[in-house]
Write a protein that holds these residues in place. Structure first.
Motif, short mmCIF file in Angstrom:
data_model
loop_
_atom_site.label_atom_id
_atom_site.label_comp_id
_atom_site.label_asym_id
_atom_site.label_seq_id
_atom_site.Cartn_x
_atom_site.Cartn_y
_atom_site.Cartn_z
N GLU A 10 86.26 -4.29 78.25
CA GLU A 10 85.03 -5.12 78.31
C GLU A 10 84.99 -6.04 76.94
OE1 GLU A 10 82.21 -5.02 80.17
OE2 GLU A 10 83.13 -3.55 81.68
N LEU A 11 84.91 -7.45 77.26
CA LEU A 11 84.69 -8.29 76.11
C LEU A 11 83.60 -9.02 76.29
CD1 LEU A 11 88.55 -9.40 76.43
CD2 LEU A 11 87.45 -8.23 74.40
N GLN A 12 82.55 -9.14 75.27
CA GLN A 12 81.24 -9.67 75.35
C GLN A 12 81.12 -10.94 74.71
OE1 GLN A 12 78.90 -8.22 77.46
NE2 GLN A 12 80.45 -6.93 77.81
N LYS A 13 80.40 -11.78 74.84
CA LYS A 13 80.19 -13.19 74.07
C LYS A 13 81.56 -13.74 73.89
CE LYS A 13 75.68 -11.44 72.40
NZ LYS A 13 74.85 -11.54 71.44
N ALA A 14 82.27 -14.00 74.64
CA ALA A 14 83.66 -14.68 74.55
C ALA A 14 83.44 -16.11 74.64
CB ALA A 14 84.78 -14.13 75.44
N PRO A 15 83.85 -16.78 73.70
CA PRO A 15 83.32 -18.55 73.71
C PRO A 15 84.28 -19.33 74.72
CG PRO A 15 84.61 -18.23 71.96
CD PRO A 15 84.61 -16.84 72.65
N GLU A 54 96.72 -0.41 70.89
CA GLU A 54 95.93 -1.25 69.80
C GLU A 54 96.58 -2.77 69.46
OE1 GLU A 54 94.37 -0.91 65.14
OE2 GLU A 54 95.87 0.44 65.93
N THR A 55 98.02 -2.90 69.62
CA THR A 55 98.45 -4.21 69.51
C THR A 55 97.89 -4.99 70.66
OG1 THR A 55 100.32 -3.36 68.04
CG2 THR A 55 100.61 -5.50 69.17
N VAL A 56 98.15 -4.44 71.87
CA VAL A 56 97.77 -5.07 73.34
C VAL A 56 96.34 -5.45 73.21
CG1 VAL A 56 97.33 -4.93 75.74
CG2 VAL A 56 99.38 -3.92 74.60
N TYR A 57 95.51 -4.67 72.79
CA TYR A 57 94.03 -4.87 72.68
C TYR A 57 93.65 -6.13 71.75
CZ TYR A 57 88.83 -4.77 72.03
OH TYR A 57 87.63 -5.33 71.94
N GLU A 62 92.32 -11.62 70.46
CA GLU A 62 92.37 -12.91 69.70
C GLU A 62 92.52 -13.85 70.76
OE1 GLU A 62 96.11 -12.74 67.54
OE2 GLU A 62 95.39 -11.03 66.30
N VAL A 63 93.03 -13.76 71.83
CA VAL A 63 93.03 -14.86 72.93
C VAL A 63 91.67 -15.22 73.56
CG1 VAL A 63 93.98 -15.50 75.31
CG2 VAL A 63 95.52 -14.54 73.70
N MET A 64 90.94 -14.12 73.83
CA MET A 64 89.70 -14.22 74.36
C MET A 64 88.66 -14.72 73.55
SD MET A 64 90.16 -13.67 77.64
CE MET A 64 88.30 -13.37 78.16
N TYR A 65 88.68 -14.66 72.19
CA TYR A 65 87.68 -15.40 71.38
C TYR A 65 87.82 -16.55 70.49
CZ TYR A 65 85.16 -11.16 72.45
OH TYR A 65 84.11 -10.21 72.83
N GLU A 66 89.18 -17.33 71.28
CA GLU A 66 89.43 -18.53 70.98
C GLU A 66 88.66 -19.55 71.87
OE1 GLU A 66 91.31 -21.53 68.91
OE2 GLU A 66 91.57 -19.39 68.45
N PRO A 67 87.86 -20.22 71.35
CA PRO A 67 86.96 -21.11 72.26
C PRO A 67 87.87 -22.06 73.36
CG PRO A 67 86.18 -21.44 70.24
CD PRO A 67 87.43 -20.67 70.04
N MET A 68 87.75 -22.03 74.56
CA MET A 68 88.41 -22.93 75.47
C MET A 68 87.62 -23.07 76.69
SD MET A 68 91.42 -19.85 76.85
CE MET A 68 91.65 -19.34 74.93
N ASP A 69 87.92 -23.87 77.53
CA ASP A 69 87.09 -24.35 78.74
C ASP A 69 87.17 -23.50 79.86
OD1 ASP A 69 86.07 -26.44 77.18
OD2 ASP A 69 87.48 -27.99 78.04
N LEU A 70 88.56 -23.29 79.91
CA LEU A 70 88.79 -22.28 81.19
C LEU A 70 89.29 -20.85 81.30
CD1 LEU A 70 90.73 -25.37 83.01
CD2 LEU A 70 88.30 -24.78 83.36
N ILE A 71 89.01 -20.04 82.04
CA ILE A 71 89.65 -18.77 81.85
C ILE A 71 90.95 -18.58 82.20
CG2 ILE A 71 88.60 -17.97 84.04
CD1 ILE A 71 88.95 -15.71 81.18
N GLU A 72 91.25 -19.39 83.11
CA GLU A 72 92.81 -19.64 83.14
C GLU A 72 93.81 -20.01 82.20
OE1 GLU A 72 90.31 -20.43 86.88
OE2 GLU A 72 90.27 -21.03 85.08
#
Length: 75
Positions: A10-15, A54-57, A62-72
């Motif tokens: 679960e990841l909340q408030k990802a930009p 832990e490394t996977v998480y 890190e990837v999911m909290y980097e601002p980007m336009d597309l989930i893809e």
């Protein structure tokens, strides 16, 4: 070979989102990661015979909290 994974992190408030508001407020996501690992002895009960969750998480975080336009793009 063995499959190991983390399911439905679960990841909340990802930009991530096309609109500025989505990046400001953030979105909620569930992410699953599966890895196929080659083991010399898959039955061995040894720490070297696994994946560091832990490394996977941390990598997913890190990837999911980097601002980007597309989930893809994150995928």
């Amino acid at each position: 070979m063995a499959w190991i994974g983390l399911v439905d992190m679960e990841l909340q408030k990802a930009p991530i989102g096309y609109y500025d508001e989505e990046k400001t407020i953030g979105n909620s996501f569930q992410v699953s990661v599966m890895a196929k690992l080659p083991f010399a002895d898959p039955d061995a009960d040894e720490l070297g015979n696994t994946l560091n969750y832990e490394t996977v998480y941390q990598t997913v975080h890190e990837v999911m909290y980097e601002p980007m336009d597309l989930i893809e793009s994150a995928a």
